[in-house]
Design an enzyme around this catalytic site. Structure first.
Site, mmCIF file in Angstrom:
data_model
loop_
_atom_site.group_PDB
_atom_site.id
_atom_site.type_symbol
_atom_site.label_atom_id
_atom_site.label_comp_id
_atom_site.label_asym_id
_atom_site.label_seq_id
_atom_site.Cartn_x
_atom_site.Cartn_y
_atom_site.Cartn_z
ATOM 1 N N LYS A 54 -8.051 81.086 64.995
ATOM 2 C CA LYS A 54 -6.960 81.278 65.946
ATOM 3 C C LYS A 54 -6.084 80.025 66.050
ATOM 4 O O LYS A 54 -4.869 80.091 65.997
ATOM 5 C CB LYS A 54 -7.534 81.653 67.313
ATOM 6 C CG LYS A 54 -6.499 82.048 68.351
ATOM 7 C CD LYS A 54 -7.180 82.558 69.606
ATOM 8 C CE LYS A 54 -6.162 82.898 70.672
ATOM 9 N NZ LYS A 54 -6.815 83.399 71.907
ATOM 10 N N GLU A 59 -15.845 73.969 62.049
ATOM 11 C CA GLU A 59 -16.635 74.578 60.981
ATOM 12 C C GLU A 59 -15.749 75.300 59.978
ATOM 13 O O GLU A 59 -15.915 75.169 58.751
ATOM 14 C CB GLU A 59 -17.649 75.570 61.572
ATOM 15 C CG GLU A 59 -18.672 74.945 62.489
ATOM 16 C CD GLU A 59 -18.245 74.947 63.954
ATOM 17 O OE1 GLU A 59 -19.121 74.854 64.830
ATOM 18 O OE2 GLU A 59 -17.023 75.030 64.218
ATOM 19 N N GLY A 118 -10.979 85.546 70.908
ATOM 20 C CA GLY A 118 -11.654 85.638 69.621
ATOM 21 C C GLY A 118 -12.667 86.753 69.540
ATOM 22 O O GLY A 118 -12.757 87.475 68.543
ATOM 23 N N ARG A 119 -13.446 86.957 70.615
ATOM 24 C CA ARG A 119 -14.497 87.984 70.594
ATOM 25 C C ARG A 119 -13.937 89.379 70.789
ATOM 26 O O ARG A 119 -14.694 90.353 70.789
ATOM 27 C CB ARG A 119 -15.556 87.664 71.642
ATOM 28 C CG ARG A 119 -15.032 87.492 73.056
ATOM 29 C CD ARG A 119 -16.079 86.830 73.946
ATOM 30 N NE ARG A 119 -15.615 86.549 75.285
ATOM 31 C CZ ARG A 119 -14.906 85.476 75.633
ATOM 32 N NH1 ARG A 119 -14.546 84.599 74.706
ATOM 33 N NH2 ARG A 119 -14.551 85.271 76.878
ATOM 34 N N GLU A 167 -20.737 85.238 76.098
ATOM 35 C CA GLU A 167 -19.597 84.326 76.092
ATOM 36 C C GLU A 167 -18.599 84.692 77.183
ATOM 37 O O GLU A 167 -17.906 83.833 77.722
ATOM 38 C CB GLU A 167 -18.913 84.338 74.717
ATOM 39 C CG GLU A 167 -18.072 83.108 74.442
ATOM 40 C CD GLU A 167 -17.700 82.971 72.976
ATOM 41 O OE1 GLU A 167 -18.142 81.998 72.340
ATOM 42 O OE2 GLU A 167 -16.970 83.842 72.462
ATOM 43 N N HIS A 184 -42.511 97.321 66.076
ATOM 44 C CA HIS A 184 -43.648 96.569 65.548
ATOM 45 C C HIS A 184 -43.502 95.080 65.840
ATOM 46 O O HIS A 184 -44.115 94.246 65.165
ATOM 47 C CB HIS A 184 -43.779 96.809 64.043
ATOM 48 C CG HIS A 184 -44.183 98.213 63.713
ATOM 49 N ND1 HIS A 184 -45.497 98.580 63.526
ATOM 50 C CD2 HIS A 184 -43.441 99.347 63.575
ATOM 51 C CE1 HIS A 184 -45.546 99.885 63.263
ATOM 52 N NE2 HIS A 184 -44.310 100.374 63.288
ATOM 53 N N LYS A 200 -18.971 70.437 71.533
ATOM 54 C CA LYS A 200 -18.029 70.117 70.451
ATOM 55 C C LYS A 200 -17.532 68.682 70.573
ATOM 56 O O LYS A 200 -17.460 67.938 69.596
ATOM 57 C CB LYS A 200 -16.823 71.065 70.501
ATOM 58 C CG LYS A 200 -17.095 72.485 70.069
ATOM 59 C CD LYS A 200 -15.792 73.278 70.132
ATOM 60 C CE LYS A 200 -15.962 74.720 69.737
ATOM 61 N NZ LYS A 200 -14.687 75.464 69.825
#
Length: 547
Positions: A208, A214, A269-270, A355, A386, A512
């Site tokens: 964005k 990263e 973003g999400r 978030e 399981h 960050k």
């Protein structure tokens, strides 16, 4: 939006009193006294989705009181404000308009005096044209070869959403190989470079702000490797693309202006898969299917915006979640899809929910004294049975669950899907009723003929463990759009009732900032900050082996 403290509302106080009356009532009793419970507490959506909330520790009075809470918190007004483009993201002074990205009626949405729909449609047309060119083979790489690989470089909402959707819709996938790289760990990049040929690969840098650490480090490293192979910076025009709000920064990186797909700051973003951040989705399944994803989302938007709360699926699921989190003190929710294609769905909802609503400050700026967002977790299908279902059935924790499954499989091999769905229905039944429902059936209460009362205690299932069931016909783009958007609006509803700001994410920033300081110290071989003795000791240990 209204700034109201939820625990001070009359509805909350009534719920608190009601909880004392119902907290020990067993689901078996609720069903035994009401043969129409499923009929009244299940809801269908356009013959595409059935949602059953009857296996919850609620009565009709509980639902009525929860609906009163939604009204006391002025939820209807908050919904209208979100869709209208009012700046409800107060701490960042932004509107929240991801719903505009799937506005199928194409009616005007005015923001700052301008209709934003022409710009949205322009980007959608650009996605269509470009995805058609890549899929058809019309777009060629620098050596004249067809594109066969697509690499999406992003993290968080720029990675997890597109990755989840492309996995979920593999039955609609074309010939292109899709890769997603997000982790700064060089191992992920190393493994990617072993699989791709630069001559037949395009790279989508999805960021964005075009500053995400990263993403930009991965993008710069890939660019370096690419130029070593292509040996001409102009060849980037056929292979590098950006999805971003920061057009100038993308151009400075070396990306052609024509290769930039624009985002807007009013898309979180999400919540961005509906935008150009879904470019990798359109490339994977084709634009027609991508458009069906948007249509499913739009139809759920209409339902959420226009349906009375007593039949409004996202609202009801949100209220039930609040009931458990704040009155039963459950703290967690499990997302349990019974289809391998949805294996990333729990992780996706985990990000969207935690978030958004992982906040401890209310709209007044005060620390909350009620529970906000729950811990979201889960796993796919019988794998979980399981693994952690033992705790769900017999542990000391009460864990509300969402069971999600398609009626039909895209890959019907022998009786596999029938067995899978048998497990699906059995688990919600067993969690709700335990041994009580079958107490007259000695075969279920006496396994292998062992009748010792001591052993029987370990085989006892108390039940009364709640769940929602979401059943749809098939995993297709439309149904997936419905499902994702249902959870988006559930999360929004809970944020309104929690009286928090759901659309910022300041909680990710401190780590960050500190990491940048530590990295700078590593590069310049100095210590610019005084860390605690633990952190400094760990850094010193690292330096011992790297200096």
């Amino acid at each position: 939006m209204k700034n109201i403290t939820p625990i001070e509302t009359l509805a909350w106080k009534n719920l608190k009193n009601h909880f004392q009356d119902i907290k020990n009532v067993h689901l078996t009793d609720l069903f035994n006294t009401d043969q129409d419970r499923f009929k009244h507490l299940s809801f269908s959506f356009k013959d595409k989705l059935l949602v059953d909330i009857s296996k919850n520790r609620i009565t009709y009075k509980t639902v009525r009181l929860l609906l009163n809470l939604a009204h006391d918190m002025h939820l209807h007004e908050a919904i209208q404000k979100m869709f209208s483009g009012i700046s409800i993201n107060i701490t960042e002074n932004r509107p929240v308009l991801h719903t505009a990205l799937r506005n199928k009626l194409n009616n005007q949405i005015i923001l700052n005096g301008f209709d934003i729909m022409p710009e949205i449609n322009f980007v959608l047309d650009k996605i269509k044209i470009f995805s058609d060119q890549i899929i058809s083979g019309k777009w060629k790489g620098y050596s004249g070869k067809r594109i066969t690989n697509v690499v999406n470089i992003g993290i968080g909402g720029s990675d997890l959403g597109p990755k989840m959707v492309t996995d979920a819709l593999q039955a609609y996938k074309n010939h292109l190989n899709m890769f997603f790289i997000s982790n700064i760990d060089s191992t992920e990049l190393f493994q990617l470079l072993q699989k791709i040929d630069f001559e037949t690969t395009i790279f989508l840098i999805s960021s964005k702000t075009f500053t995400t650490q990263e993403t930009m480090i991965n993008a710069k490293t890939i660019k370096t490797y690419f130029l070593k192979k292509a040996d001409n910076i102009e060849h980037m025009d056929q292979h590098f693309f950006a999805v971003t709000t920061a057009v100038r920064k993308a151009e400075n990186f070396g990306i052609s202006k024509n290769n930039i797909f624009r985002l807007w700051d009013w898309v979180g973003g999400r919540y961005s898969i509906w935008s150009a951040m879904g470019l990798s989705i359109a490339l994977s399944i084709g634009f027609t299917n991508f458009d069906q994803l948007l249509t499913g989302a739009y139809d759920m938007d209409v339902h959420f915006k226009q349906t009375d709360f007593n039949k409004n699926i996202p609202v009801l699921l949100a209220l039930i979640g609040i009931w458990y989190n704040n009155f039963f003190n459950t703290e967690t929710e499990a997302i349990l899809p019974y289809d391998q294609y949805l294996h990333r769905f729990p992780e996706y909802i985990q990000q969207s929910n935690m978030e958004s609503n992982g906040k401890n400050i209310d709209q007044n700026g005060n620390r909350v004294c009620w529970q906000t967002g729950p811990i979201i977790w889960g796993a796919v299908g019988t794998n979980g049975q399981h693994s952690f279902y033992q705790l769900m059935h017999q542990g000391t924790k009460l864990i509300p669950c969402d069971f999600i499954a398609p009626i039909l499989s895209h890959n019907p091999i022998y009786n596999h899907h029938t067995v899978l769905l048998s497990n699906f229905f059995a688990q919600t039944h067993a969690l709700a009723f335990g041994n009580f429902f079958h107490k007259k059936n000695s075969n279920l209460s006496c396994i292998h003929g062992i009748k010792d009362q001591y052993i029987e205690k370990f085989k006892f299932f108390e039940g009364n463990r709640p769940s929602n069931t979401l059943l749809f016909k098939k995993i297709d783009p439309y149904s997936l759009g419905l499902l994702i958007t249902l959870y988006e609006h559930k999360i929004f509803t809970q944020g309104v009732i929690f009286n928090i700001f759901s659309f910022d994410q300041w909680g990710v920033e401190l780590g960050k900032q500190i990491s940048q300081s530590i990295y700078s110290d590593f590069i310049h071989d100095k210590c610019s900050l005084h860390y605690d003795v633990s952190t400094q000791g760990l850094i010193n240990y690292y330096n011992k082996y790297t200096k």
